[in-house]
Design an enzyme around this catalytic site. Structure first.
Site, PDB file in Angstrom:
ATOM      1  N   ASP A  48     -44.483  46.627 -19.908  1.00 28.15           N
ATOM      2  CA  ASP A  48     -44.454  45.324 -20.582  1.00 28.15           C
ATOM      3  C   ASP A  48     -45.008  45.380 -22.013  1.00 28.15           C
ATOM      4  O   ASP A  48     -45.160  44.346 -22.660  1.00 28.15           O
ATOM      5  CB  ASP A  48     -45.225  44.281 -19.756  1.00 28.15           C
ATOM      6  CG  ASP A  48     -46.701  44.652 -19.609  1.00 28.15           C
ATOM      7  OD1 ASP A  48     -47.110  45.718 -20.129  1.00 28.15           O
ATOM      8  OD2 ASP A  48     -47.442  43.886 -18.975  1.00 28.15           O
ATOM      9  N   ASP A 121     -67.133  46.985 -18.356  1.00 27.40           N
ATOM     10  CA  ASP A 121     -67.750  46.202 -19.425  1.00 27.40           C
ATOM     11  C   ASP A 121     -68.143  44.844 -18.848  1.00 27.40           C
ATOM     12  O   ASP A 121     -67.261  44.063 -18.456  1.00 27.40           O
ATOM     13  CB  ASP A 121     -66.690  46.027 -20.530  1.00 27.40           C
ATOM     14  CG  ASP A 121     -67.292  45.777 -21.888  1.00 27.40           C
ATOM     15  OD1 ASP A 121     -68.304  45.068 -21.954  1.00 27.40           O
ATOM     16  OD2 ASP A 121     -66.733  46.273 -22.878  1.00 27.40           O
ATOM     17  N   ASP A 231     -72.298  43.738 -22.634  1.00 28.73           N
ATOM     18  CA  ASP A 231     -71.896  43.100 -23.884  1.00 28.73           C
ATOM     19  C   ASP A 231     -73.083  42.317 -24.473  1.00 28.73           C
ATOM     20  O   ASP A 231     -73.802  41.632 -23.738  1.00 28.73           O
ATOM     21  CB  ASP A 231     -70.747  42.127 -23.551  1.00 28.73           C
ATOM     22  CG  ASP A 231     -70.056  41.578 -24.763  1.00 28.73           C
ATOM     23  OD1 ASP A 231     -69.490  42.377 -25.519  1.00 28.73           O
ATOM     24  OD2 ASP A 231     -70.074  40.344 -24.952  1.00 28.73           O
ATOM     25  N   GLU A 293     -74.974  46.872 -25.489  1.00 31.21           N
ATOM     26  CA  GLU A 293     -74.650  46.602 -26.893  1.00 31.21           C
ATOM     27  C   GLU A 293     -75.768  45.727 -27.447  1.00 31.21           C
ATOM     28  O   GLU A 293     -75.969  44.597 -26.979  1.00 31.21           O
ATOM     29  CB  GLU A 293     -73.312  45.866 -27.005  1.00 31.21           C
ATOM     30  CG  GLU A 293     -72.944  45.590 -28.442  1.00 31.21           C
ATOM     31  CD  GLU A 293     -71.804  44.582 -28.603  1.00 31.21           C
ATOM     32  OE1 GLU A 293     -71.045  44.690 -29.561  1.00 31.21           O
ATOM     33  OE2 GLU A 293     -71.683  43.674 -27.750  1.00 31.21           O
ATOM     34  N   HIS A 359     -64.187  48.968 -30.811  1.00 30.03           N
ATOM     35  CA  HIS A 359     -63.086  48.008 -30.911  1.00 30.03           C
ATOM     36  C   HIS A 359     -63.407  46.807 -31.804  1.00 30.03           C
ATOM     37  O   HIS A 359     -62.567  45.930 -31.959  1.00 30.03           O
ATOM     38  CB  HIS A 359     -62.739  47.516 -29.503  1.00 30.03           C
ATOM     39  CG  HIS A 359     -63.889  46.781 -28.874  1.00 30.03           C
ATOM     40  ND1 HIS A 359     -65.052  47.403 -28.482  1.00 30.03           N
ATOM     41  CD2 HIS A 359     -64.070  45.474 -28.611  1.00 30.03           C
ATOM     42  CE1 HIS A 359     -65.885  46.506 -27.998  1.00 30.03           C
ATOM     43  NE2 HIS A 359     -65.317  45.327 -28.062  1.00 30.03           N
ATOM     44  N   ASP A 360     -64.619  46.748 -32.340  1.00 32.85           N
ATOM     45  CA  ASP A 360     -64.988  45.615 -33.201  1.00 32.85           C
ATOM     46  C   ASP A 360     -65.044  45.983 -34.673  1.00 32.85           C
ATOM     47  O   ASP A 360     -65.194  45.100 -35.524  1.00 32.85           O
ATOM     48  CB  ASP A 360     -66.380  45.089 -32.809  1.00 32.85           C
ATOM     49  CG  ASP A 360     -66.368  44.396 -31.465  1.00 32.85           C
ATOM     50  OD1 ASP A 360     -65.346  43.794 -31.100  1.00 32.85           O
ATOM     51  OD2 ASP A 360     -67.405  44.454 -30.763  1.00 32.85           O
TER      52      ASP A 360
HETATM   53  C1  NOJ Z   1     -69.036  41.942 -28.332  1.00 33.63           C
HETATM   54  C2  NOJ Z   1     -67.709  42.558 -28.030  1.00 33.63           C
HETATM   55  O1  NOJ Z   1     -67.759  43.916 -28.373  1.00 33.63           O
HETATM   56  C3  NOJ Z   1     -66.674  41.800 -28.812  1.00 33.63           C
HETATM   57  O2  NOJ Z   1     -65.412  42.408 -28.762  1.00 33.63           O
HETATM   58  C4  NOJ Z   1     -66.620  40.401 -28.274  1.00 33.63           C
HETATM   59  O3  NOJ Z   1     -65.723  39.633 -29.044  1.00 33.63           O
HETATM   60  C5  NOJ Z   1     -68.001  39.741 -28.338  1.00 33.63           C
HETATM   61  N1  NOJ Z   1     -69.033  40.595 -27.833  1.00 33.63           N
HETATM   62  C6  NOJ Z   1     -68.008  38.485 -27.509  1.00 33.63           C
HETATM   63  O4  NOJ Z   1     -67.990  38.825 -26.168  1.00 33.63           O
END
Ligand code: NOJ
Length: 573
Positions: A48, A121, A231, A293, A359-360
């Site tokens: 998909d 996660d 997180d 994190e 990923h951020d």
């Molecule tokens: C940290 C995460 O790494 C991020 O991708 C997310 O948008 C924020 N926390 C909110 O959960």
């Protein structure tokens, strides 16, 4: 479910994994390498155009061959996907996009069979606004779950009439823009959301919330998960008096959120008590781990804050992310300073970890290496020869760069909101590049990938080959081969996994350090300049031998020969 005996393996003479013994104090999360998968973008098994669990299963042999010990999967739980899974609707269900529970079980079994652990996660700070807990909480002021979230009547502005001049309780800003409080008309009270308004913050001062959330975690531990990435763990508890954050103007991304010092909406002492209690839950499941994190004030380096979540070293998190390395400009002095500060902050009994991309954030290949593979090899060596657990972000090992996305292709809520000033986080989430062929082998040729692919998958990577696994796999000089060699070297040399670290004074463009374990020593020399540089005097003794060099065929085979521009050399003594 029975916990499979993952871990404990070395390579046999042919380089295959075996279950032969590791040293007694070997821990997968401590001495291994962890690989982050953004599941939407890794491999599409269903056709998909979005990555899923079966896709990951199909790529396990690749990950085993690369030599990683653990996979951290960004959230795969049921979610309305406003924040791509970081808004969880059901912590105990898999989102249908990714598969079913049976797919998860298969992933765990197959990964464990290859000696690879699975890290999920967990989002503790908030749920989705569609989570049944929030639906119940928001339904009435007297709901039994009202106090599971943070509700407030708001405050009056300058004594003016309440109805017209009502204000949120304080000046806290959401990380995704605007006030962190949203007035909910149903019960005429504000609720707190430090991210999207569809991500309400939980009230961790309520013991029932804690108990319920710990139960969600137990569900996955019982199903074979080996650990959790937590997180924004430093956000979970907020100031009881809800005091205003002070302003702290600086040159960063122009959200008011980044112009505040987050004194009262993060890092409250009670968060540590909760982490300690969660650690006790984890300790009931041997060989599991927690990595948290710990998000700093935007653009700041706060290794001491990250390290504080390691507690005394064995009573809070096993590992905490420190993002200082990501913030450090590409130069030898800067890296040394950052690393020394991080090592000094980590408690004696604790263990550091290191990360360059996630990923951020923009990928290190774009942000720090400016697309140069020579620079990427240098950073790979830095990451994989430090004392501590390295985290790789998918695609880093083949030199994936940030994608170039047009406005209409953006999916991330921050990018859509702030474009063109900030294009969001999609650029570092583009699909994994497996082949030079159609859709880079990420999904079927006739499917539309959820984000556009980078065009360099079919082009020329480091001047010789494309940025994709297939082209790099068999090429001895490729970045992927370099990663594999570094990971193999970590297995073969306990100095690199278990050893102490000491930085050596040298030319300001060189970063030199020794790793020592039980009388054995390796020296890592990284040349951050475009010129040849001699190794520092006195560190290389007679008989020193080059274990690895990015310039193997170019330099003389002597360990003390000058380093070529951007050469990374690992020498054994
Ligand atoms: C940290 C995460 O790494 C991020 O991708 C997310 O948008 C924020 N926390 C909110 O959960």
């Amino acid at each position: 479910m029975e916990r499979s005996p993952a871990g404990r393996r070395v390579l046999d003479a042919d380089g295959h994994r075996t279950s032969a013994d590791r040293p007694n104090d070997y821990h997968w999360w401590k001495h291994g390498v962890i690989y982050q998968i953004y599941p939407r973008s890794f491999a599409d098994g269903s056709g998909d155009g979005t990555g899923d669990l079966q896709g990951i299963v199909s790529r396990l042999p690749y990950l085993a061959d690369l030599g990683v010990d653990g996979l951290w999967l960004s959230p795969i739980f049921d979610s309305p996907m406003h924040d791509f899974g970081y808004d969880v609707r059901d912590y105990c269900a898999i989102h249908p996009l990714f598969g079913r529970l049976a797919d998860f079980d298969e992933l765990v079994d197959r990964a464990h069979g290859l000696g690879i652990r699975i890290i999920l996660d967990l989002v503790f700070n908030h749920t989705s606004a569609e989570h049944p807990w929030f639906l119940e909480s928001r339904s009435s002021k007297v709901s039994p779950k009202r106090d599971w979230y943070l509700w407030h009547t708001g405050r009056r502005f300058l004594g003016l009439p309440w109805r017209t001049c009502r204000r949120p309780p304080n000046n806290w800003r959401s990380g995704f823009g605007g006030s962190a409080w949203r007035l909910d008309e149903r019960t005429d009270e504000y609720y707190l959301h430090l991210f999207l308004d569809s991500q309400p913050d939980l009230n961790w001062r309520n013991p029932d919330t804690e108990a319920a959330m710990f139960d969600q975690a137990r569900f996955w531990l019982d199903r074979g998960a080996d650990g959790f990435r937590l997180d924004v763990i430093n956000y979970i508890v907020k100031d009881l008096r809800l005091r205003n954050n002070p302003y702290h103007p600086r040159l960063t991304f122009p959200r008011l959120h980044d112009q505040q010092l987050h004194l009262y909406d993060r890092n409250q002492p009670e968060a540590h008590e909760i982490v300690r209690r969660f650690r006790a839950v984890m300790d009931g499941h041997p060989e599991t781990m927690l990595v948290g994190e710990v998000y700093p004030n935007e653009g700041c380096m706060e290794p001491e804050a990250s390290a504080s979540y390691l507690g005394s070293g064995n009573d809070e998190l096993h590992l905490a992310f420190d993002f200082s390395l990501m913030e450090t400009p590409f130069n030898a002095r800067g890296y040394r300073k950052t690393l020394e500060r991080w090592y000094a902050a980590v408690p004696r009994e604790g263990w550091p970890s290191h990360v360059l991309s996630n990923h951020d954030k923009p990928r290190a290949m774009t942000r720090r290496c400016r697309g140069s593979f020579a620079r990427a090899r240098l950073l790979a060596t830095l990451l994989l020869t430090q004392r501590g657990t390295p985290f790789l972000y998918y695609g880093e090992e083949i030199g994936m760069r940030d994608g170039r996305l047009r406005r209409h292709a953006l999916r991330d809520p921050t990018g859509r909101k702030y474009w063109p000033f900030f294009s969001g986080r999609d650029r570092s989430r583009t699909p994994m590049q497996w082949t030079p062929g159609p859709n880079a082998g990420f999904c079927r040729a006739d499917a539309k990938p959820w984000l556009p692919l980078n065009t360099d998958h079919s082009g020329r990577g480091d001047g010789r080959r494309g940025v994709n696994v297939e082209s790099q796999r068999e090429a001895p000089g490729s970045l992927l081969s370099w990663y594999r060699r570094l990971i193999e070297a970590r297995r073969a040399h306990l100095e690199l996994t278990h050893g102490s670290i000491e930085f050596v004074d040298s030319h300001r463009k060189l970063l030199v350090y020794t790793r020592e374990y039980e009388e054995r020593r390796v020296i890592v020399m990284l040349n951050f300049s475009r010129r040849r540089r001699s190794p520092p005097d006195g560190v290389l003794v007679a008989g020193a031998r080059i274990l690895l060099s990015t310039h193997g065929s170019l330099t003389e085979p002597r360990a003390d020969a000058p380093l070529e521009p951007y050469e990374a050399r690992v020498v054994s003594i």
